[in-house]
Write an enzyme that holds these catalytic residues in place. Structure first.
Site, mmCIF file in Angstrom:
data_model
loop_
_atom_site.group_PDB
_atom_site.id
_atom_site.type_symbol
_atom_site.label_atom_id
_atom_site.label_comp_id
_atom_site.label_asym_id
_atom_site.label_seq_id
_atom_site.Cartn_x
_atom_site.Cartn_y
_atom_site.Cartn_z
ATOM 1 N N ASP A 1 -19.497 49.259 -11.546
ATOM 2 C CA ASP A 1 -18.835 47.989 -11.239
ATOM 3 C C ASP A 1 -19.834 46.845 -11.179
ATOM 4 O O ASP A 1 -21.020 47.041 -10.893
ATOM 5 C CB ASP A 1 -18.037 48.080 -9.936
ATOM 6 C CG ASP A 1 -18.895 48.405 -8.720
ATOM 7 O OD1 ASP A 1 -19.777 49.277 -8.834
ATOM 8 O OD2 ASP A 1 -18.680 47.782 -7.663
ATOM 9 N N GLU B 1 -30.865 50.783 -8.725
ATOM 10 C CA GLU B 1 -30.773 49.381 -8.323
ATOM 11 C C GLU B 1 -31.939 48.572 -8.897
ATOM 12 O O GLU B 1 -33.051 49.083 -9.042
ATOM 13 C CB GLU B 1 -30.773 49.264 -6.797
ATOM 14 C CG GLU B 1 -29.508 49.751 -6.128
ATOM 15 C CD GLU B 1 -28.310 48.870 -6.418
ATOM 16 O OE1 GLU B 1 -28.492 47.716 -6.858
ATOM 17 O OE2 GLU B 1 -27.177 49.346 -6.223
ATOM 18 N N ASP C 1 -27.870 44.467 -13.210
ATOM 19 C CA ASP C 1 -27.291 45.150 -12.052
ATOM 20 C C ASP C 1 -25.947 45.757 -12.411
ATOM 21 O O ASP C 1 -24.929 45.155 -12.180
ATOM 22 C CB ASP C 1 -27.148 44.142 -10.912
ATOM 23 C CG ASP C 1 -26.741 44.774 -9.592
ATOM 24 O OD1 ASP C 1 -26.822 46.013 -9.477
ATOM 25 O OD2 ASP C 1 -26.351 44.029 -8.678
ATOM 26 N N HIS D 1 -23.897 52.504 -10.118
ATOM 27 C CA HIS D 1 -22.530 51.974 -10.110
ATOM 28 C C HIS D 1 -22.211 51.280 -11.423
ATOM 29 O O HIS D 1 -23.041 50.580 -11.998
ATOM 30 C CB HIS D 1 -22.318 51.016 -8.934
ATOM 31 C CG HIS D 1 -23.236 49.834 -8.898
ATOM 32 N ND1 HIS D 1 -22.939 48.632 -9.504
ATOM 33 C CD2 HIS D 1 -24.448 49.653 -8.311
ATOM 34 C CE1 HIS D 1 -23.912 47.766 -9.279
ATOM 35 N NE2 HIS D 1 -24.847 48.366 -8.567
ATOM 36 N N GLU E 1 -19.394 49.863 -5.573
ATOM 37 C CA GLU E 1 -20.634 49.576 -4.858
ATOM 38 C C GLU E 1 -20.713 48.108 -4.483
ATOM 39 O O GLU E 1 -21.183 47.757 -3.402
ATOM 40 C CB GLU E 1 -21.844 49.961 -5.706
ATOM 41 C CG GLU E 1 -23.161 50.034 -4.920
ATOM 42 C CD GLU E 1 -23.901 48.709 -4.793
ATOM 43 O OE1 GLU E 1 -24.828 48.614 -3.960
ATOM 44 O OE2 GLU E 1 -23.573 47.751 -5.526
ATOM 45 N N GLU E 2 -20.246 47.246 -5.376
ATOM 46 C CA GLU E 2 -20.320 45.810 -5.133
ATOM 47 C C GLU E 2 -19.218 45.320 -4.194
ATOM 48 O O GLU E 2 -19.245 44.180 -3.751
ATOM 49 C CB GLU E 2 -20.234 45.038 -6.459
ATOM 50 C CG GLU E 2 -21.338 45.348 -7.457
ATOM 51 C CD GLU E 2 -22.696 44.790 -7.045
ATOM 52 O OE1 GLU E 2 -22.820 44.294 -5.901
ATOM 53 O OE2 GLU E 2 -23.636 44.854 -7.851
ATOM 54 N N HIS F 1 -26.281 38.872 -10.132
ATOM 55 C CA HIS F 1 -25.146 38.167 -9.524
ATOM 56 C C HIS F 1 -25.083 36.693 -9.931
ATOM 57 O O HIS F 1 -24.222 35.963 -9.438
ATOM 58 C CB HIS F 1 -25.173 38.281 -7.992
ATOM 59 C CG HIS F 1 -24.977 39.670 -7.472
ATOM 60 N ND1 HIS F 1 -24.524 39.935 -6.205
ATOM 61 C CD2 HIS F 1 -25.177 40.888 -8.038
ATOM 62 C CE1 HIS F 1 -24.452 41.242 -6.011
ATOM 63 N NE2 HIS F 1 -24.854 41.843 -7.124
#
Length: 379
Positions: free
Chosen positions: A72, A166, A103, A70, A137-138, A352
């Site tokens: 995003d 991931e 990520d 991903h 995805e997030e 994150h």
């Protein structure tokens, strides 16, 4: 600067907060098209998805290895807490800082450069390389990978292997890969009572009191014992609310939100039936709404896990651990059309978080592992 690191920085510089791709996939598409990939953009409700394929000499009869990921990223949080701006790549103390560094923009860059190096050495590779990339995805994950999978199903496209980029590693690159994930199922329970004056409980029905014995039984229940690959299924309450806020009024209803994280040892239908049986046994008047956000999937040891373990050991000297812990991922969708799905990427300690980063020493070895898997499976 290595090609992988340079591309990682180029992607980090794009503020691609879900679902805005910010042209990250365009950057990737230009590189892949130059290699001979057929690139297709699949847009859905503001989400950008990419399906790119380079057929090998075996054509559709050959094995297909897909890289999935991903573009995003999650929101930055308070900008003033970042040591450097989150979308301006910065190097400090051997680390590359920026939102998405771990990520998962390093994995995306490593996918692309690994493919470039592989095609340069193996221009007549037998198998097929594919990319399945999303900008959703997030977030809700309703218009991303799942939409591409549905389209591929309709076309009869077959995937043999898929690596999802991931960030699965912990302390060192390759110490953990995910060969499966637990399923996730949530319930919204409303237990009905009769609101009344707290001094006259005989004229009311307090739904909290009614729910409490059933809640205790649900919390104590052993849903399964797990299996060789998964820990036992868990049931957890996430929210519990009742009452008007007044101290002299008993509530008319109690609202409970709960979640199962379940293994292949249990089924959706079986867990739902057991919950209803417990609630019914306690004579509750209730409504219960279910939502399943992902089914469990598992890739037993086989060609893909063997190739990945060998590549990691050759590149890093580490013997990797196969794990199914953690939350859900887009692997749950891809498993519908691919029998072997494994997640592998850089260490996840900063994902994150404020000042997200990756150690630069992991960037090229990650690319090398991906390239080695290509060499083992589709050269």
């Amino acid at each position: 600067m290595s090609a992988t690191l340079a591309l990682t920085e180029q992607l980090i510089a794009r503020a691609s907060v879900t679902p805005d791709d910010q042209h990250c996939q365009q950057i990737m598409t230009e590189r892949l098209a130059a290699l001979g990939f057929e690139c297709e953009t699949i847009a859905s409700h503001g989400v950008t998805n990419l399906w790119a394929v380079k057929r090998g000499t075996d054509g559709r009869d050959g094995k297909l290895l897909a890289f999935a990921g991903h573009t995003d990223v999650v929101p930055t949080g308070p900008l003033e807490q970042w040591t450097s701006p989150p979308f301006i790549p910065a190097h400090r103390d051997g680390k590359l800082y920026g939102r998405g560094a771990a990520d998962m923009k390093t994995s995306l860059a490593a996918f692309v450069v690994a493919s470039e190096e592989f095609v340069a050495v193996h221009p007549d590779h037998r198998g097929t390389i594919a990319f399945l990339i999303t900008s959703d995805e997030e977030g809700p994950a309703t218009d991303g990978t799942v939409k591409v999978v549905e389209l591929l199903q309709a076309r009869g496209e077959r995937l043999d292997y898929c690596i999802v980029g991931e960030p699965t590693s912990t302390a060192e690159l390759g110490d953990v890969v995910k060969n499966g994930r637990r399923g996730s199922m949530s319930g919204e329970l409303v237990v009905k009572g009769v609101q009344g004056h707290i001094a006259y409980p005989h004229l009311a029905k307090n739904p909290i009191h009614l729910l409490a014995p059933a809640l205790a039984e649900l919390a104590a229940e052993q849903w399964d014992a797990g299996n060789e690959y998964f820990p036992p299924t868990t049931w957890q309450v996430s929210n519990l609310h009742a009452g008007t806020g007044a101290t002299n009024v008993t509530p008319g209803h109690a609202d409970l939100l709960f979640n199962f994280r379940f293994s292949t040892a249990s089924t959706v239908e079986g867990l739902q039936a057991r919950v209803h049986a417990i609630l019914d046994k306690h004579g509750l008047e209730y409504t219960l709404k279910w939502s399943v956000s992902g089914l469990p999937f598992l890739t037993p040891r086989g060609e893909l896990s063997g190739a990945l373990e060998h590549a990691i050991r050759t590149e890093t000297g580490i013997t990797t651990e196969l794990s199914t812990t953690g939350g859900t991922s887009d692997g749950r969708f891809i498993a519908r059309i691919c029998p072997q799905v494994i997640e592998f990427g850089p260490p996840n300690g900063s994902i994150h978080k404020i000042d997200e980063h990756i150690e630069v020493r992991f960037v090229d070895p990650l690319k090398n592992v991906y390239r080695r898997v290509l060499e083992q499976l589709i050269a």
